[in-house]
Design a protein around this motif. Structure first.
Motif, PDB file in Angstrom:
ATOM      1  N   LEU A  93       0.820  -1.210   0.000  1.00 55.32           N
ATOM      2  CA  LEU A  93       0.000   0.000   0.000  1.00 55.32           C
ATOM      3  C   LEU A  93       0.857   1.265   0.000  1.00 55.32           C
ATOM      4  CD1 LEU A  93      -2.886  -1.118   2.355  1.00 55.32           C
ATOM      5  CD2 LEU A  93      -2.740  -1.252  -0.129  1.00 55.32           C
ATOM      6  N   PHE A  94       2.132   1.146   0.416  1.00 57.46           N
ATOM      7  CA  PHE A  94       3.064   2.272   0.342  1.00 57.46           C
ATOM      8  C   PHE A  94       4.099   1.950  -0.733  1.00 57.46           C
ATOM      9  CE2 PHE A  94       2.512   2.967   5.190  1.00 57.46           C
ATOM     10  CZ  PHE A  94       1.253   3.486   4.977  1.00 57.46           C
ATOM     11  N   GLU A  95       4.313   2.901  -1.634  1.00 58.90           N
ATOM     12  CA  GLU A  95       5.280   2.691  -2.710  1.00 58.90           C
ATOM     13  C   GLU A  95       6.703   2.647  -2.174  1.00 58.90           C
ATOM     14  OE1 GLU A  95       6.386   5.648  -6.076  1.00 58.90           O
ATOM     15  OE2 GLU A  95       4.636   4.496  -6.756  1.00 58.90           O
ATOM     16  N   ASN A  96       7.536   1.790  -2.758  1.00 56.70           N
ATOM     17  CA  ASN A  96       8.938   1.682  -2.359  1.00 56.70           C
ATOM     18  C   ASN A  96       9.805   1.678  -3.608  1.00 56.70           C
ATOM     19  OD1 ASN A  96      11.409   1.165  -1.260  1.00 56.70           O
ATOM     20  ND2 ASN A  96      10.935  -0.894  -0.578  1.00 56.70           N
ATOM     21  N   ARG A  97      10.385   2.829  -3.924  1.00 60.00           N
ATOM     22  CA  ARG A  97      11.265   2.928  -5.093  1.00 60.00           C
ATOM     23  C   ARG A  97      12.737   2.803  -4.699  1.00 60.00           C
ATOM     24  NH1 ARG A  97       9.027   4.376  -9.762  1.00 60.00           N
ATOM     25  NH2 ARG A  97       6.901   5.151  -9.720  1.00 60.00           N
ATOM     26  N   GLN A  98      12.978   2.562  -3.415  1.00 58.88           N
ATOM     27  CA  GLN A  98      14.346   2.504  -2.902  1.00 58.88           C
ATOM     28  C   GLN A  98      14.900   1.073  -2.961  1.00 58.88           C
ATOM     29  OE1 GLN A  98      15.905   5.352  -1.936  1.00 58.88           O
ATOM     30  NE2 GLN A  98      14.030   6.403  -2.538  1.00 58.88           N
ATOM     31  N   HIS A  99      16.190   0.966  -2.724  1.00 60.65           N
ATOM     32  CA  HIS A  99      16.853  -0.327  -2.549  1.00 60.65           C
ATOM     33  C   HIS A  99      16.243  -1.011  -1.326  1.00 60.65           C
ATOM     34  CE1 HIS A  99      20.050  -3.105  -1.312  1.00 60.65           C
ATOM     35  NE2 HIS A  99      20.386  -3.118  -2.592  1.00 60.65           N
ATOM     36  N   PHE A 100      16.304  -2.322  -1.260  1.00 52.03           N
ATOM     37  CA  PHE A 100      15.697  -3.076  -0.158  1.00 52.03           C
ATOM     38  C   PHE A 100      16.153  -2.559   1.200  1.00 52.03           C
ATOM     39  CE2 PHE A 100      15.800  -6.609   2.896  1.00 52.03           C
ATOM     40  CZ  PHE A 100      14.453  -6.947   2.897  1.00 52.03           C
ATOM     41  N   ARG A 101      17.406  -2.228   1.339  1.00 53.05           N
ATOM     42  CA  ARG A 101      17.920  -1.762   2.637  1.00 53.05           C
ATOM     43  C   ARG A 101      17.365  -0.397   3.035  1.00 53.05           C
ATOM     44  NH1 ARG A 101      23.970  -3.862   1.513  1.00 53.05           N
ATOM     45  NH2 ARG A 101      23.571  -6.032   2.050  1.00 53.05           N
ATOM     46  N   LYS A 102      16.809   0.338   2.073  1.00 53.77           N
ATOM     47  CA  LYS A 102      16.256   1.659   2.361  1.00 53.77           C
ATOM     48  C   LYS A 102      14.729   1.662   2.281  1.00 53.77           C
ATOM     49  CE  LYS A 102      20.325   4.096   0.749  1.00 53.77           C
ATOM     50  NZ  LYS A 102      20.860   5.115  -0.150  1.00 53.77           N
ATOM     51  N   ARG A 103      14.129   0.505   2.444  1.00 56.51           N
ATOM     52  CA  ARG A 103      12.678   0.392   2.367  1.00 56.51           C
ATOM     53  C   ARG A 103      12.017   1.110   3.551  1.00 56.51           C
ATOM     54  NH1 ARG A 103      15.053  -3.671   4.599  1.00 56.51           N
ATOM     55  NH2 ARG A 103      14.148  -4.888   6.292  1.00 56.51           N
ATOM     56  N   PRO A 104      10.719   1.421   3.444  1.00 55.01           N
ATOM     57  CA  PRO A 104      10.013   2.060   4.573  1.00 55.01           C
ATOM     58  C   PRO A 104      10.036   1.175   5.820  1.00 55.01           C
ATOM     59  CG  PRO A 104       8.695   2.156   2.566  1.00 55.01           C
ATOM     60  CD  PRO A 104       9.870   1.275   2.268  1.00 55.01           C
ATOM     61  N   ASP A 105       9.870   1.803   6.987  1.00 57.73           N
ATOM     62  CA  ASP A 105       9.895   1.063   8.256  1.00 57.73           C
ATOM     63  C   ASP A 105       8.706   0.125   8.400  1.00 57.73           C
ATOM     64  OD1 ASP A 105      12.250   2.231   8.989  1.00 57.73           O
ATOM     65  OD2 ASP A 105      11.318   3.746  10.279  1.00 57.73           O
ATOM     66  N   TYR A 106       7.575   0.476   7.838  1.00 54.49           N
ATOM     67  CA  TYR A 106       6.400  -0.391   7.903  1.00 54.49           C
ATOM     68  C   TYR A 106       5.630  -0.280   6.598  1.00 54.49           C
ATOM     69  CZ  TYR A 106       4.194   4.029   9.140  1.00 54.49           C
ATOM     70  OH  TYR A 106       3.775   5.324   9.136  1.00 54.49           O
ATOM     71  N   ILE A 107       5.030  -1.399   6.193  1.00 52.47           N
ATOM     72  CA  ILE A 107       4.290  -1.435   4.932  1.00 52.47           C
ATOM     73  C   ILE A 107       3.073  -2.345   5.099  1.00 52.47           C
ATOM     74  CG2 ILE A 107       4.351  -2.068   2.490  1.00 52.47           C
ATOM     75  CD1 ILE A 107       7.410  -1.747   2.591  1.00 52.47           C
ATOM     76  N   PRO A 108       1.862  -1.793   5.033  1.00 56.97           N
ATOM     77  CA  PRO A 108       0.687  -2.653   4.947  1.00 56.97           C
ATOM     78  C   PRO A 108       0.575  -3.183   3.508  1.00 56.97           C
ATOM     79  CG  PRO A 108       0.049  -0.344   5.091  1.00 56.97           C
ATOM     80  CD  PRO A 108       1.540  -0.390   5.171  1.00 56.97           C
ATOM     81  N   TYR A 109       0.032  -4.390   3.360  1.00 60.23           N
ATOM     82  CA  TYR A 109      -0.049  -4.985   2.029  1.00 60.23           C
ATOM     83  C   TYR A 109      -1.261  -5.915   1.920  1.00 60.23           C
ATOM     84  CZ  TYR A 109       2.135  -9.090   4.220  1.00 60.23           C
ATOM     85  OH  TYR A 109       2.423 -10.159   5.034  1.00 60.23           O
ATOM     86  N   VAL A 110      -1.623  -6.238   0.686  1.00 59.51           N
ATOM     87  CA  VAL A 110      -2.632  -7.251   0.377  1.00 59.51           C
ATOM     88  C   VAL A 110      -1.967  -8.277  -0.523  1.00 59.51           C
ATOM     89  CG1 VAL A 110      -4.611  -5.706   0.643  1.00 59.51           C
ATOM     90  CG2 VAL A 110      -3.556  -5.970  -1.593  1.00 59.51           C
ATOM     91  N   PHE A 111      -2.469  -9.512  -0.494  1.00 63.49           N
ATOM     92  CA  PHE A 111      -1.876 -10.550  -1.324  1.00 63.49           C
ATOM     93  C   PHE A 111      -2.940 -11.523  -1.793  1.00 63.49           C
ATOM     94  CE2 PHE A 111      -1.802 -12.310   2.916  1.00 63.49           C
ATOM     95  CZ  PHE A 111      -2.145 -13.649   2.730  1.00 63.49           C
TER      96      PHE A 111
END
Length: 173
Positions: A93-111
């Protein structure tokens, strides 16, 4: 690596609905996962896992209640391994255009996706008094459900989740 809880919900459960599985029958489920991010919000995830489930009338029937007299008389039980391979799409639900190590601290998701699983339910043979004798017999060849069924099944996993970054290389979800 995954470490999860695995449980059975059905007519051998204390109260057969999805909100009240018998916690004393909760078993481990372990697995490995691999995830590939294809777009800033979309990833593919593959998972291979192993767990065990169990159900038992004798341990779940309320012996002080008249309503459970038929479960006490039926006296069914089973255990089964469950091996599953799952492939699903994960939409963050939150976009992540960064490298994996710089990902957001928390991310809600659906699967959602598709899974194949193998099971082999077995029941314990009992003596004349109804006590188990330690000999477990595969139930599928006996057609215990009143008809033929396969040990190989397909499932459609879907849901919501939440990932929290514990460290640069580790998430808890």
């Amino acid at each position: 690596a995954n470490v999860n809880a695995c449980n059975y919900v059905g007519d051998l459960d204390p109260n057969p609905n999805i909100f009240s599985p018998g916690l004393k029958f909760t078993r481990y489920n372990v697995g490995v996962s691999a995830m590939a991010r294809l777009k800033p919000r979309f990833s593919l995830r593959a998972n291979l896992s192993y767990g065990r489930i169990k159900g038992d009338d004798a341990e779940n029937a309320g012996y002080d209640e008249k309503s459970d007299i038929f479960r006490r008389m039926r006296n069914l039980s089973f255990k089964s391994p469950v091996v599953e391979f799952k492939l699903d799409g994960v939409f963050d639900l939150f976009e992540n255009r960064q490298h994996f190590r710089k990902r957001p601290d928390y991310i809600p998701y659906v699967f959602g996706g598709l899974a194949y699983f193998y099971m082999n339910p077995k029941g314990e043979q009992t003596d004349a008094s109804g006590k188990g004798n330690g000999n477990w017999v595969a139930l599928q060849p006996l057609q215990t459900e009143g008809g033929s069924y396969s040990r190989h099944q397909i499932a459609i996993p879907f849901g919501v989740g939440f990932k929290y970054k514990v460290s640069k290389l580790l998430d808890v979800s």
